[in-house]
Design an enzyme around this catalytic site. Structure first.
Site, PDB file in Angstrom:
ATOM      1  N   LYS A 109       6.310  81.302 -17.470  1.00 31.46           N
ATOM      2  CA  LYS A 109       6.902  80.937 -16.178  1.00 31.46           C
ATOM      3  C   LYS A 109       8.040  81.882 -15.812  1.00 31.46           C
ATOM      4  CE  LYS A 109       3.946  78.682 -16.439  1.00 31.46           C
ATOM      5  NZ  LYS A 109       2.968  78.301 -17.471  1.00 31.46           N
ATOM      6  N   GLY A 138       5.390  74.048 -43.779  1.00 32.52           N
ATOM      7  CA  GLY A 138       5.238  72.746 -44.431  1.00 32.52           C
ATOM      8  C   GLY A 138       3.785  72.525 -44.824  1.00 32.52           C
ATOM      9  N   GLY A 171     -11.889  85.499 -19.697  1.00 32.02           N
ATOM     10  CA  GLY A 171     -11.614  84.077 -19.484  1.00 32.02           C
ATOM     11  C   GLY A 171     -10.756  83.868 -18.250  1.00 32.02           C
ATOM     12  N   GLY A 222      -9.538  81.029 -17.239  1.00 26.83           N
ATOM     13  CA  GLY A 222      -8.924  79.706 -17.343  1.00 26.83           C
ATOM     14  C   GLY A 222      -7.462  79.813 -16.949  1.00 26.83           C
ATOM     15  N   ILE A 270      -4.631  80.553 -18.674  1.00 26.98           N
ATOM     16  CA  ILE A 270      -3.867  81.746 -19.076  1.00 26.98           C
ATOM     17  C   ILE A 270      -4.369  82.969 -18.311  1.00 26.98           C
ATOM     18  CG2 ILE A 270      -3.308  83.308 -20.989  1.00 26.98           C
ATOM     19  CD1 ILE A 270      -3.362  80.920 -22.854  1.00 26.98           C
ATOM     20  N   GLU A 291     -15.429  86.167 -16.702  1.00 27.88           N
ATOM     21  CA  GLU A 291     -15.552  84.742 -17.048  1.00 27.88           C
ATOM     22  C   GLU A 291     -17.005  84.414 -17.371  1.00 27.88           C
ATOM     23  OE1 GLU A 291     -13.681  81.794 -17.434  1.00 27.88           O
ATOM     24  OE2 GLU A 291     -15.674  80.932 -17.743  1.00 27.88           O
ATOM     25  N   ALA A 342       1.765  70.850 -22.926  1.00 30.08           N
ATOM     26  CA  ALA A 342       3.039  70.515 -23.558  1.00 30.08           C
ATOM     27  C   ALA A 342       3.441  69.069 -23.274  1.00 30.08           C
ATOM     28  CB  ALA A 342       4.111  71.473 -23.059  1.00 30.08           C
ATOM     29  N   HIS A 401      11.631  65.166   6.575  1.00 29.91           N
ATOM     30  CA  HIS A 401      11.091  66.204   7.456  1.00 29.91           C
ATOM     31  C   HIS A 401      12.127  67.301   7.643  1.00 29.91           C
ATOM     32  CE1 HIS A 401       8.869  68.108  10.674  1.00 29.91           C
ATOM     33  NE2 HIS A 401      10.016  68.191  11.335  1.00 29.91           N
TER      34      HIS A 401
END
Ligand code: FAD
Ligand code: NAI
Length: 484
Positions: free
Chosen positions: A59, A123, A195, A197, A199, A218, A339, A463
């Protein structure tokens, strides 16, 4: 080595994990969160894909590139002249890195504020903890200092990574995942994307605005099949007009980097929709063909944590795994890879551990594509309603008839309502146009409160505002628009 014991251990500090950890701590649980992401100096960078190589940096670049496009193409319409427009991509990318770091630091601050113990490292499950340890699960942290934690409850929030094309691994120099796509240091002359999509469209827009010749290949014959077909058609028209070249229905073949005597560049062999063999030669190639769950190195096998054939953690509707006291949320489980979906699941799991009964409704999870025009929707598409044989009414309103959009000089697109034919209850709202990302919030609230289109039509909207297009589209369901 003595283990540290917690009520809740969260593995992964992306939006699913860090939000789950904060909510668990708010509910009074002793909570630890483990994350392995490293910044450029090797230090912790919590926030996951979203903060480091996803939502936030994309962004930031979309905003910068939009400013550039406005200055170059649209300021003149406002009577603003610029003698010489220039672009410093390194500075733009540097600003993006600063925004990312602000978010990383913000999460570390939130952990401190909420008393979440943060561990930097990988982890992995070791084994079930003994009764003397208080039960739960032993989790090893492999980092600067190796440690073992015991979590009475464990939340897996390890996220996802970009899927590579077979035989064309990411080198992040010429064949780029979302990571490399956000670190391009100079505008490529020719940019290819595989692609179309989310991204593909967002990243393709960034580099097209900055001057690259962009081609997107695509596989599917339909553009943006997940969106409402009317909205997708409108968006496709706008993107094509801007100069994004989108080829649908292709079959990508061999992808080879640095061939044909060129030091840089990528050659993509593909078959077009008519079955003809084609070659695309580009300086850089972004591969955006979806993402795979991150479960390697998690020790799932050691404890018998059930994964599906894609490697995703198998969960029920409430994010419970097959192991007692082990939950999983976000991109590593089924459902949309968003997210805010990960965050909602994180909160819900923490609250379930506390004995509460939260609910996450995927039907009211909004989708937003931050292109220009923006695309946003919530609920069902018209084609989904047709497929399930639902009786529905539609109402649309074009931004071309909205005063604020005209003043902004951004009249592309429309708002579309889908409502139940009998009850008028809103079934879906689809927007393509200016600030669709913000406008969709009203529709999400309306759907959460099970509103009818009449409810929105009767609400006073300021408005001039883009929100009036939402009200007018709601009025259009009953064929009584006032300004069109
Ligand atoms: P992640 O954010 O992937 O976080 C997982 C974390 O776990 C990572 O930090 C990872 O390093 C860590 N981890 C993994 N395994 C281990 C382990 N064994 N031990 C320790 N740590 C581990 N979504 C939106 O809603 N809006 C957007 O605008 C948007 N833009 C995007 C743009 C791009 C370019 C991309 C790639 C994605 C975008 N997304 C967007 C999707 C969004 O980023 C993901 O849906 C979201 O990050 C998922 O959150 P998560 O917590 O499940 O996983
Ligand atoms: P995507 O699923 O949105 O799009 C992938 C596209 O690649 C599809 O259209 C698919 O048909 C096509 N494809 C797959 N294999 C192909 C092949 N071999 N050749 C040509 N085309 C092929 O996935 P994308 O764009 O990688 O993004 C991943 C996810 O990240 C998104 O689904 C979304 O959940 C999330 N995201 C969200 C954003 C947002 O909310 N604004 C922004 C960016 C990503």
């Amino acid at each position: 080595m003595a283990s540290k014991q917690y009520d809740v251990v969260v593995i992964g500090a992306g939006p699913g994990g860090y939000i789950a950890a904060i909510r668990a701590a708010q509910l009074g649980f002793s909570t630890a969160c483990i994350d392995e992401w490293k910044n450029a100096s090797g230090g912790p960078a919590p926030g996951g894909t979203c903060t480091n190589v996803g939502c936030i940096p994309s962004k930031a670049l979309l905003q910068s590139s939009e400013h550039y496009e406005h200055a170059g193409r649209h300021f003149g319409e406002h009577g603003i002249g610029l003698d010489k427009l220039s672009i410093d991509v390194k500075k733009m990318v540097g600003r993006k890195d600063t925004v990312v770091k602000q978010n990383n630091d913000g999460i570390l601050y939130l952990f401190k504020k909420n008393k979440v113990a943060f561990f930097h490292g990988r982890g992995s499950f070791v084994k079930a903890a003994s009764a003397e340890q208080g039960g739960g699960w032993e989790i090893a942290v492999a980092g600067a200092a190796d440690e073992t934690l015991v979590g009475r409850q464990v939340i897996v929030a390890t996220g996802s990574s970009a899927r590579a094309l077979p035989g064309a691994p990411f080198d992040e120099e010429t064949i780029l995942s979302n990571d490399g796509a956000l670190r391009i240091g100079a505008v490529p002359g020719k940019l290819g994307l595989i692609g179309s999509g989310v991204i593909g469209l967002e990243m393709g827009s960034v580099w097209r605005r900055l001057g690259a010749e962009v081609t997107i290949l695509e596989a599917l014959p339909t553009f943006l099949g997940a969106a409402d077909a009317q909205v997708a058609k409108e968006a496709h028209k706008a993107f094509t007009k801007q100069g994004l070249k989108i080829e649908l229905g292709v079959k990508v073949g061999e992808v080879s980097a640095a061939k044909k005597g060129r030091k840089e560049g990528v050659t993509v062999a593909y078959t077009d929709a008519k079955g003809a063999a084609q070659v695309l030669e580009v300086d850089k190639l972004i591969v955006s063909i979806g993402r795979v769950p991150n479960t390697t190195g998690l020790g799932a096998q050691a404890v018998g944590l059930k994964l599906d054939e894609r490697g995703a953690v198998v969960v029920d509707a409430e994010c419970r795994t097959n192991l007692p006291g082990v939950w999983a949320v976000g991109d590593v489980v089924r459902g949309p890879m968003l997210a805010h979906k990960a965050e909602e699941e994180g909160v819900a799991v923490a609250e379930r551990i506390a004995g509460q009964h939260p609910h996450v409704d995927f039907n009211t999870v909004p989708w937003v594509i931050y292109t220009s025009p923006e695309i946003a929707w919530v609920g069902e598409t018209e084609q989904q309603l047709q497929a399930r044989g639902a009786a529905y009414k539609t109402g649309t309103f074009p931004f071309a008839a909205n005063g604020r959009a005209r003043a902004l000089g951004d009249t592309t697109g429309l708002v579309k309502f889908l409502a139940d034919a009998q009850t008028d209850r809103i079934l879906g709202v689809h927007i393509v146009g200016p600030m669709a990302s913000e406008l969709i919030a009203e529709a999400v609230v309306a759907m959460e409160f099970k509103a009818s289109s009449e409810d929105i039509a009767r609400i006073c909207h300021a408005h001039p505002s883009l929100g009036e297009a939402t009200k007018e589209a709601a009025l259009a369901v009953d064929k009584r628009t006032l300004n069109f």
